[in-house]
Structure formats: structure tokens, C-alpha cells
Design a protein around this motif. Structure first.
Motif, PDB file in Angstrom:
ATOM      1  N   HIS A 364       0.830  -1.208   0.000  1.00 39.22           N
ATOM      2  CA  HIS A 364       0.000   0.000   0.000  1.00 39.22           C
ATOM      3  C   HIS A 364       0.869   1.264   0.000  1.00 39.22           C
ATOM      4  N   SER A 365       1.917   1.273   0.830  1.00 40.00           N
ATOM      5  CA  SER A 365       2.807   2.452   0.911  1.00 40.00           C
ATOM      6  C   SER A 365       3.475   2.723  -0.435  1.00 40.00           C
ATOM      7  N   LEU A 366       3.970   1.652  -1.074  1.00 42.23           N
ATOM      8  CA  LEU A 366       4.675   1.814  -2.353  1.00 42.23           C
ATOM      9  C   LEU A 366       3.750   2.343  -3.437  1.00 42.23           C
ATOM     10  N   THR A 367       2.532   1.812  -3.505  1.00 44.63           N
ATOM     11  CA  THR A 367       1.599   2.291  -4.531  1.00 44.63           C
ATOM     12  C   THR A 367       1.208   3.749  -4.279  1.00 44.63           C
ATOM     13  N   THR A 368       1.118   4.128  -3.007  1.00 41.86           N
ATOM     14  CA  THR A 368       0.789   5.525  -2.678  1.00 41.86           C
ATOM     15  C   THR A 368       1.899   6.461  -3.152  1.00 41.86           C
ATOM     16  N   LEU A 369       3.159   6.037  -2.973  1.00 42.64           N
ATOM     17  CA  LEU A 369       4.300   6.844  -3.429  1.00 42.64           C
ATOM     18  C   LEU A 369       4.330   6.937  -4.957  1.00 42.64           C
ATOM     19  N   LEU A 370       4.093   5.797  -5.603  1.00 42.77           N
ATOM     20  CA  LEU A 370       4.133   5.768  -7.067  1.00 42.77           C
ATOM     21  C   LEU A 370       3.023   6.614  -7.685  1.00 42.77           C
ATOM     22  N   LYS A 371       1.902   6.675  -7.001  1.00 38.53           N
ATOM     23  CA  LYS A 371       0.788   7.493  -7.481  1.00 38.53           C
ATOM     24  C   LYS A 371       1.242   8.943  -7.644  1.00 38.53           C
ATOM     25  N   SER A 372       2.009   9.436  -6.668  1.00 41.39           N
ATOM     26  CA  SER A 372       2.505  10.816  -6.724  1.00 41.39           C
ATOM     27  C   SER A 372       3.681  10.963  -7.677  1.00 41.39           C
ATOM     28  N   ALA A 373       4.603   9.988  -7.639  1.00 38.94           N
ATOM     29  CA  ALA A 373       5.837  10.099  -8.422  1.00 38.94           C
ATOM     30  C   ALA A 373       5.623   9.837  -9.915  1.00 38.94           C
ATOM     31  N   GLN A 374       4.680   8.948 -10.252  1.00 39.82           N
ATOM     32  CA  GLN A 374       4.476   8.567 -11.663  1.00 39.82           C
ATOM     33  C   GLN A 374       3.238   9.258 -12.251  1.00 39.82           C
ATOM     34  N   ARG A 375       2.808  10.319 -11.601  1.00 34.90           N
ATOM     35  CA  ARG A 375       1.690  11.141 -12.091  1.00 34.90           C
ATOM     36  C   ARG A 375       0.409  10.343 -12.323  1.00 34.90           C
ATOM     37  N   GLY A 376       0.104   9.471 -11.369  1.00 31.03           N
ATOM     38  CA  GLY A 376      -1.166   8.740 -11.389  1.00 31.03           C
ATOM     39  C   GLY A 376      -1.307   7.722 -12.489  1.00 31.03           C
ATOM     40  N   ALA A 377      -0.171   7.222 -13.027  1.00 33.30           N
ATOM     41  CA  ALA A 377      -0.251   6.214 -14.096  1.00 33.30           C
ATOM     42  C   ALA A 377       0.899   5.211 -13.989  1.00 33.30           C
ATOM     43  N   PHE A 378       0.569   3.968 -13.660  1.00 30.54           N
ATOM     44  CA  PHE A 378       1.561   2.888 -13.634  1.00 30.54           C
ATOM     45  C   PHE A 378       0.805   1.557 -13.611  1.00 30.54           C
ATOM     46  N   SER A 379       1.520   0.475 -13.859  1.00 30.72           N
ATOM     47  CA  SER A 379       0.929  -0.857 -13.718  1.00 30.72           C
ATOM     48  C   SER A 379       1.906  -1.713 -12.919  1.00 30.72           C
ATOM     49  N   ALA A 380       1.402  -2.793 -12.343  1.00 31.74           N
ATOM     50  CA  ALA A 380       2.270  -3.650 -11.528  1.00 31.74           C
ATOM     51  C   ALA A 380       1.858  -5.106 -11.672  1.00 31.74           C
ATOM     52  N   VAL A 381       2.865  -5.981 -11.790  1.00 29.27           N
ATOM     53  CA  VAL A 381       2.633  -7.422 -11.743  1.00 29.27           C
ATOM     54  C   VAL A 381       3.072  -7.865 -10.354  1.00 29.27           C
ATOM     55  N   LEU A 382       2.195  -8.599  -9.655  1.00 28.62           N
ATOM     56  CA  LEU A 382       2.455  -8.991  -8.269  1.00 28.62           C
ATOM     57  C   LEU A 382       2.623 -10.506  -8.188  1.00 28.62           C
ATOM     58  N   TYR A 383       3.719 -10.944  -7.580  1.00 30.48           N
ATOM     59  CA  TYR A 383       4.004 -12.371  -7.444  1.00 30.48           C
ATOM     60  C   TYR A 383       3.697 -12.789  -6.002  1.00 30.48           C
ATOM     61  N   THR A 384       2.732 -13.695  -5.855  1.00 29.22           N
ATOM     62  CA  THR A 384       2.237 -14.065  -4.524  1.00 29.22           C
ATOM     63  C   THR A 384       2.932 -15.302  -3.976  1.00 29.22           C
ATOM     64  N   TYR A 385       3.210 -15.299  -2.672  1.00 27.57           N
ATOM     65  CA  TYR A 385       3.644 -16.502  -1.959  1.00 27.57           C
ATOM     66  C   TYR A 385       2.366 -17.322  -1.758  1.00 27.57           C
ATOM     67  N   GLU A 386       2.158 -18.314  -2.641  1.00 27.10           N
ATOM     68  CA  GLU A 386       0.853 -18.979  -2.784  1.00 27.10           C
ATOM     69  C   GLU A 386       0.210 -19.484  -1.486  1.00 27.10           C
ATOM     70  N   PRO A 387       0.972 -20.064  -0.535  1.00 26.71           N
ATOM     71  CA  PRO A 387       0.291 -20.546   0.679  1.00 26.71           C
ATOM     72  C   PRO A 387      -0.458 -19.446   1.452  1.00 26.71           C
ATOM     73  N   THR A 388      -0.147 -18.171   1.162  1.00 31.75           N
ATOM     74  CA  THR A 388      -0.788 -17.082   1.914  1.00 31.75           C
ATOM     75  C   THR A 388      -1.941 -16.419   1.164  1.00 31.75           C
ATOM     76  N   ALA A 389      -2.211 -16.836  -0.084  1.00 33.64           N
ATOM     77  CA  ALA A 389      -3.291 -16.211  -0.870  1.00 33.64           C
ATOM     78  C   ALA A 389      -4.636 -16.383  -0.181  1.00 33.64           C
ATOM     79  N   VAL A 390      -4.816 -17.514   0.501  1.00 39.00           N
ATOM     80  CA  VAL A 390      -6.096 -17.831   1.141  1.00 39.00           C
ATOM     81  C   VAL A 390      -6.383 -16.941   2.359  1.00 39.00           C
ATOM     82  N   PHE A 391      -5.383 -16.154   2.803  1.00 37.58           N
ATOM     83  CA  PHE A 391      -5.610 -15.254   3.948  1.00 37.58           C
ATOM     84  C   PHE A 391      -6.588 -14.123   3.611  1.00 37.58           C
ATOM     85  N   ASN A 392      -6.983 -14.039   2.338  1.00 43.38           N
ATOM     86  CA  ASN A 392      -7.943 -13.001   1.939  1.00 43.38           C
ATOM     87  C   ASN A 392      -9.396 -13.450   2.079  1.00 43.38           C
ATOM     88  N   VAL A 393      -9.597 -14.623   2.672  1.00 48.66           N
ATOM     89  CA  VAL A 393     -10.961 -15.129   2.876  1.00 48.66           C
ATOM     90  C   VAL A 393     -11.690 -14.255   3.891  1.00 48.66           C
TER      91      VAL A 393
END
Length: 449
Positions: A364-393
Motif C-alpha cells: 500500500h505504501s509503495l503504490t501511494t508513493l508511485l501514485k505521486s511520483a508517476q503522475r497517477g499512471a503505472f501498472s504492476a505485476v504482483l508475485y504471490t507466496y501462494e500458501p498465503t493467498a487464502v488469507f484473503n478469505v
């Protein structure tokens, strides 16, 4: 450097939002891409690095303008960037990569591990680990730590403070679990739920009820087959209470072998073992039971491997804030300039790679910084540690009454920025999946999970 980065963007199903949902999975790598360079993230001065560490330790709030005009010249941005890369780790053994732990045997094999054959040394390491774990739990209980992870060689536990993820009590989620671990927890008197198993059971029960209603509606002999006021009993997930009355009606009840108690028990055990090591085995512990879980984990024999490259090595503790025995670490960041194929031509594309255990607050902190630094335009590919994906239940009995004001009043000293805290206090909505792709256009997010 011509990396031929793919620009093919996956379809993004979400509608543009000013905030993306909380993602409680740990990310192993982030790859940000933008048409604006990331030179501001390179070669931080010693003063900026020191200031970033100080800001982290003092939980200093940084509020950047919507768009930073000269990012490379913005000391405030560069210090905040350093601040957002910090996390805390225990144990700290510089020659070993202590995250991820599940499936890490190959990376750890061959590295020096003097404790593997030394029982006295193992006891010292575990005693030290127990002190750090207890310190983290006490900080969490006092709402001075928002959450932390325990990464063992078999499973991962996420402890969250009261007020986060829509719960008004401390919660601990464990994944994946095995029948042996669940039995051991029950024997210790730890109450827990298996939300995905219960959800599946409810869904099957509803489906069977719907099918039954359809059959009854289509039948012309409803009055003959069912007594007035009698309701069909829904069959449960394991079909254990299957009725054999229909055999009697056909007059063949004596010719058909019925399952005995042992067969039924074996079938039930098979169903329970089938979900072992799978996301469906997620266990949720709440309230005072989390303290019983703490004591259980400290004395749990299966917490540490007894053989193999990870033998005798205590689990990895990961936290966004300092704790007793914790070591300050930083995520690795590097910027890459590349060419990307866009239709038949190549265009300059700038990317920023972040590697390490990226915790939810850092994302969240990094995306907030990039929002200001990259003038509100960027994309990101996120690589998940799979055993923890289910923590979003989504947790059952979550409290929608937990307002933003309540959370911010109760957790102001937990070390997170108020906007990050607000995001992490929302009820999880991603289910068993996590965010894989995030895009910002005109200061609005879309994502794909």
C-alpha cells in the motif's frame, strides 16, 4: 537494456476505484512499469537512507502532493521510499534466505547449519524465538503492532490485531493445516473454525435442498410420499447419515450390505485428510483462543523440521514494526530501463522491481508513493507466496459496525499510515485469490486477482 518486456495487459475485471482492496498475502516480488522513469528510486544518499529509517522507527506520516513535479529532486519522496521498504525479521542468519520457508529445502541445502546436530543449540534458538514471538503477540494485544506472520516449513500463520480485516477481536489464520495439526489444536482446547469447509458444506446443503424441492414439485405423489409438515432432512457433506429407508420400501434391505460404523468413520477420515495441505484447510482462531494458540505453537513439535535442510531451524517471524529480537531488513529495489514491443514498434518502458517478503502495508505504501511520483499512471505485476493467498478469505462474524473512526481511534500507534490502516481494516473481499495485476490510470485503480 532490451528485455522485450511483455506489454500484453490481462483483462481487468474491476471498475476503477480510488483504492484497491486489502491483500493479506505476502508478495515475493513486485514489478512496477511506467512510461515515466524511476530514477528517483535510485542511488539514495546516505542522509536520505538514514532519514527513511528514522521515519520508519518513529512511524512518521508522509503526505506527498498528488503529483511530485521533480521526483528525482524530492528528498521527501526518496526518504519515504526508503521508509516503505523496511520490515522486521527473526531469526536473522545472513547466509540463509529465511523467506519463503515452504518448499525452500533446495535453497537452504548445503548452507552451514551448526544447530542441525546440536540439541543444546536448537534449544537456545527456540528459546530466543519464543521470546520474540511472545513480544510480537504482546505488541499486537496492546495494538502497537498491526499484524505479523509466522512462516514454518509446513504452514504459515497470520496474527491480526483487533480492528483489522473487519474483526473486533484478535484473529489468527493458519494455512495450510493437516488433520494431525487440527487434532492437536482441539486436544489443547483451541476453538477454531474452517470457514471454507463450512461454506462448501452450506453450499452443497442448499443445492441438495433445491434439488429436493424441484423433485417434490415435479412429483404427482407428494402427498403419498411425505407426511404433512414433514421436511426432507438435508444430507450433509459426507453423506454419513444416509437413510436406507428406500431399500426397505423396495423390500431388499436384507440383501444389500450396509456400511458399518468403521466404514463410515474411515470415509469421514478420508474426507478430512483429502483437504490437508490445500487452501480449503484454512483454520481461523479468534479472541482469547489466540493466546492458547501462542502457547500451543511455542511447544508444538511439528513447528520445526526434525530432518532435512531446515532441521532445527525456528520459523521465520515477519513484522511491519520492531519487536524484541527482531532485525531491521529492507526490501531490495532496482530500476530497469527496457524496450517493450507495442504492436510493430518498440517503445521505452521503465520498470521498478521490488524483491523480498512484501507485506500488505508495504504494498500500500509503495503504490501511494508511485501514485505521486508517476503522475497517477503505472501498472504492476504482483508475485504471490501462494500458501498465503487464502488469507484473503472473508471471516465469518466480521463486524461491519467497525467504523473508520473506531479503528483509527484504537490503532493510531500501531505504526501504519492512517490511509494504510483504513485499507487493512476493511473486510477481506478477494476470497481464496490475491491481486496479481494492478493498474492505475488517471489516479484510479483497476486490478485482476
Amino acid at each position: 537494456k532490451d528485455l522485450h518486456l511483455p506489454v500484453a495487459v490481462p483483462e481487468v475485471p474491476s471498475s476503477p476505484q480510488h483504492e484497491f482492496p486489502a491483500d493479506w498475502s505476502i508478495k515475493t516480488r513486485l514489478l512496477f512499469m511506467s512510461s515515466q522513469p524511476f530514477t528517483w528510486a535510485e542511488h539514495l544518499k546516505a542522509q536520505e537512507e538514514a532519514q527513511g529509517f528514522a521515519q520508519h522507527c518513529r512511524a512518521t506520516e508522509t503526505n506527498l502532493p498528488q503529483s511530485v513535479q521533480e521526483p528525482k529532486l524530492s528528498t521527501e519522496l526518496r526518504c519515504a521510499f526508503q521508509q516503505s521498504l523496511v520490515y522486521w525479521l527473526h531469526p536473522s542468519l545472513p547466509w540463509l534466505q529465511l523467506f519463503p520457508r515452504i518448499g525452500a529445502d533446495r535453497k537452504i541445502a548445503g548452507k552451514a547449519s551448526p544447530w542441525s546436530q546440536d540439541e543444546a543449540l536448537q534449544q537456545v534458538l527456540m528459546s530466543d524465538w519464543s521470546v520474540s514471538f511472545t513480544s510480537l503477540y504482546n505488541l499486537l494485544k496492546a495494538k502497537l503492532c498491526p499484524y505479523f506472520y509466522i512462516c514454518t516449513y509446513q504452514f504459515t500463520v497470520l496474527f491480526r490485531a483487533a480492528g483489522l480485516a473487519g474483526s473486533d477481536v484478535i484473529t489468527a489464520v493458519i494455512s495450510p493445516t493437516t488433520r494431525g495439526l487440527r487434532e492437536a489444536m482441539r486436544n489443547e482446547g483451541i476453538e477454531f473454525s474452517l470457514p471454507l469447509v463450512e461454506e462448501s458444506r452450506t453450499r452443497k446443503q442448499k443445492n441438495s435442498e433445491v434439488n429436493l424441492e424441484t423433485e417434490v414439485a415435479n412429483s404427482h405423489e407428494v402427498g403419498n410420499s411425505m407426511e404433512d409438515g414433514e421436511e426432507p432432512a438435508p444430507s450433509d457433506d459426507d453423506d454419513e447419515d444416509e437413510s436406507f429407508s428406500w431399500l426397505e420400501e423396495m423390500g431388499v434391505q436384507d440383501k444389500v450390505k450396509k456400511p458399518d460404523a468403521i466404514s463410515i468413520k474411515l470415509r469421514k477420515e478420508k474426507h478430512e485428510v483429502q483437504m490437508d495441505h490445500r487452501p480449503e484447510s484454512l483454520a481461523v482462531v479468534k479472541g482469547t483462543n489466540t493466546f492458547t494458540l501462542l502457547n500451543f505453537l511455542i511447544s508444538c513439535k511439528s513447528l520445526v523440521a526434525v530432518a532435512g535442510p531446515q532441521a532445527g531451524l525456528p520459523p521465520t517471524l515477519l513484522s511491519p514494526v520492531a519487536f524484541r529480537g527482531g532485525t531491521m531488513q529492507t526490501l531490495k529495489a532496482r530500476s530497469i530501463n527496457a524496450k517493450a514491443r507495442v504492436q510493430s514498434a518498440y517503445e521505452d518502458i521503465f520498470s521498478l522491481e521490488i524483491v523480498g517478503p512484501v507485506l500488505p502495508h508495504s504494498l500500500h505504501s509503495l503504490t501511494t508513493l508511485l501514485k505521486s511520483a508517476q503522475r497517477g499512471a503505472f501498472s504492476a505485476v504482483l508475485y504471490t507466496y501462494e500458501p498465503t493467498a487464502v488469507f484473503n478469505v472473508h471471516l465469518d462474524n466480521a463486524s461491519p459496525a467497525l467504523t473508520k473512526e473506531t479503528v483509527c481511534k484504537d490503532l493510531p500507534t500501531c505504526g501504519l499510515h492512517p490511509k494504510t490502516l483504513d485499507q487493512l481494516s476493511q473486510c477481506p473481499t478477494l476470497g481464496k485469490s490475491s491481486i496479481r495485476f494492478l493498474e492505475m490510470k488517471d489516479y484510479a485503480y483497476t486490478w485482476k486477482s
